[in-house]
Design an enzyme around this catalytic site. Structure first.
Site, PDB file in Angstrom:
ATOM      1  CG  ASP A 169       0.830   1.428   2.224  1.00 58.56           C
ATOM      2  OD1 ASP A 169       1.729   0.905   2.912  1.00 58.56           O
ATOM      3  OD2 ASP A 169      -0.161   1.964   2.718  1.00 58.56           O
ATOM      4  CD  GLU A 411       1.374   9.871   5.469  1.00 67.82           C
ATOM      5  OE1 GLU A 411       0.491  10.697   5.145  1.00 67.82           O
ATOM      6  OE2 GLU A 411       1.189   8.635   5.416  1.00 67.82           O
TER       7      GLU A 411
HETATM    8  C1  GLC Z   1       0.793   4.167   5.620  1.00 64.77           C
HETATM    9  C2  GLC Z   1       2.249   3.820   5.384  1.00 64.77           C
HETATM   10  C3  GLC Z   1       2.707   2.786   6.388  1.00 64.77           C
HETATM   11  C4  GLC Z   1       2.456   3.330   7.789  1.00 64.77           C
HETATM   12  C5  GLC Z   1       0.977   3.728   7.967  1.00 64.77           C
HETATM   13  C6  GLC Z   1       0.706   4.436   9.279  1.00 64.77           C
HETATM   14  O1  GLC Z   1      -0.031   3.085   5.394  1.00 64.77           O
HETATM   15  O2  GLC Z   1       2.453   3.348   4.076  1.00 64.77           O
HETATM   16  O3  GLC Z   1       4.064   2.489   6.234  1.00 64.77           O
HETATM   17  O4  GLC Z   1       2.793   2.395   8.742  1.00 64.77           O
HETATM   18  O5  GLC Z   1       0.618   4.602   6.942  1.00 64.77           O
HETATM   19  O6  GLC Z   1       1.500   5.567   9.390  1.00 64.77           O
END
Ligand code: GLC
Length: 439
Positions: A169, A411
């Site tokens: 992101d 994460e």
């Molecule tokens: C965040 C991450 C993305 C992922 C999402 C759900 O937005 O940047 O890559 O898919 O979370 O985990």
């Protein structure tokens, strides 16, 4: 890692996946991400195949619920209940969106071919063939859409219209693109008056995770406003392109696409099908087009602006992902491996930081601007193996597993001390831990 530690880690990972299991799909993290995400489910199924192969298949079949009639696979398929997100995206403004499920209107890195292929590797020949036959039509439609919709001049690289599509992101190349465009006046005003703190009232992520570990409020607002622009044009790229805020030939996405194309070829071959001619040609163009993203002076690849045709010279974890594509020359591979091992660049105590340590963006806790992530480590390990760097791949695998064992299934991780950050109990960290333990 000794046997006992490995067994304990696997147990922990399985428990996380079980807790996040919603029967037909797995949520990335219970509180922060309560829906189904595209590349998350691909990584999740790659881990699940070792525990319950039928459940791994279900994870991918569930992704196809969301496929648009033009072939697009959306990055999010919403679970009921969360009206706020459903109303934000309003997928029904597009005539291509499915009727019975609400989705986002953009895609995410095309990991589906890899996930389908990896499940196939665990099946006996006849079962593998029927699994590939089952998934092939949706895969072909998706790859055809990527080229038809996102490579309008047939140049071989697909473009992305929103940073969420690249999966990383707030990665520096996209933030620097954002800063090059003038922000909508009202966002500028909020920034000037320093009212951005108020935005936390409306953000879901900063209620669950300390704000310092997420993108800034101004960035989040700009991304939200870009999303509304897409929605206003019903997610129609032709209508959007002339006035798009973002249009980037993203390095991470295109590297993954190239590997996905080669797996798609293998899947089709095993299923006894040939690929449509136009698709086959487009796929071949991508391999040579990737080399246009190489910059000889700095010895690395970058994303490129589709509008100005200029490389966006901001290094990030994507710098290393052409290794995963598997089509670049050995000389360039050696230069990337050198960056991976170089201190103050990508060599940190706990691998691999999402931006190099010497980047002005580097912050060890800030989302895609510093922390180490399990999925990009997994992609780099696969990339190193592509080129016979077995020793480097083994070290990276070992350090990744130790980092997760030290802190838990977070994460992301601080690359300087392995401390977990972002959401705890994160599904792709758990799934890829299992895959690394088993491979
Ligand atoms: C965040 C991450 C993305 C992922 C999402 C759900 O937005 O940047 O890559 O898919 O979370 O985990």
């Amino acid at each position: 890692m000794d046997e006992q530690a490995a067994a304990k880690l696997q147990q922990e990972a399985q428990e996380v996946l079980a807790r996040n299991d919603r029967e037909l799909w797995t949520v990335p993290a219970a509180d922060l991400y309560p829906h189904q995400w595209l590349w998350d489910s691909c990584f999740i199924s790659i881990g699940l195949r070792h525990i319950d192969i039928e459940r791994a298949k279900v994870e991918l079949r569930s992704l196809l619920r969301g496929q648009w009639s033009n072939g697009m696979l959306p990055n999010i398929i919403f679970s009921g209940g969360e009206r706020r997100h459903i109303d934000l995206w309003r997928s029904w403004v597009s005539p291509y969106a499915p009727d019975n499920v609400a989705t986002s209107g953009i895609t995410q890195p095309p990991m589906l071919a890899e996930a389908v292929y990896q499940i196939g590797q665990k099946l006996k020949t006849a079962e593998r063939r029927s699994w590939y036959k089952e998934m092939l039509p949706a895969l072909i439609r998706y790859h055809e859409w990527l080229y038809a919709d996102r490579d309008p001049h047939k140049q071989g690289l697909v473009l992305l219209l929103h940073p969420y599509e690249c999966g990383l992101d707030n990665t520096p190349p996209w933030i620097s693109e954002l800063r090059k465009h003038s922000l909508p006046w009202w966002i500028g005003l909020i920034e000037k008056l320093r009212l951005d703190g108020l935005i936390n009232l409306f953000r879901r992520d900063t209620k669950h995770v300390p704000p310092g570990q997420r993108m800034s409020n101004i960035e989040a607002l700009a991304y939200w406003s870009a999303l509304r622009r897409l929605r206003r044009k019903a997610y129609n790229s032709e209508a959007l392109l002339p006035r798009a805020l973002f249009a980037v030939e993203d390095l991470n996405f295109n590297a993954i696409l190239i590997r996905a194309n080669s797996l798609l070829r293998q899947i089709a071959k095993t299923a006894g099908h040939s690929l449509p001619e136009g698709l086959d040609e487009a796929m071949r163009r991508s391999e040579t087009a990737l080399e246009q993203l190489w910059d000889e002076t700095s010895g690395q690849y970058y994303s490129r602006s589709f509008v100005s045709h200029k490389l966006i010279e901001e290094p990030s974890i994507a710098t290393l992902l052409p290794l995963y594509a598997g089509t670049i020359s050995h000389e360039r591979v050696a230069r990337l491996v050198d960056l991976l091992k170089r201190e103050r660049v990508f060599s940190a105590g706990w691998p691999v930081p999402s931006v190099p340590l010497n980047s002005s963006y580097f912050d060890p806790y800030k989302y895609w601007q510093g922390p180490s992530w399990a999925n990009t480590n997994w992609l780099i390990i696969a990339g190193l193996k592509n080129y016979g760097y077995e020793a480097e791949a083994a070290v990276l695998k070992d350090r990744t597993l130790k980092m997760v064992a030290k802190s838990g299934m977070y994460e992301y991780f601080n690359p300087q001390n392995a401390k977990g950050a972002g959401a705890p109990d994160f599904s792709w960290t758990a799934a890829l831990t299992i895959d690394l333990l088993k491979s």
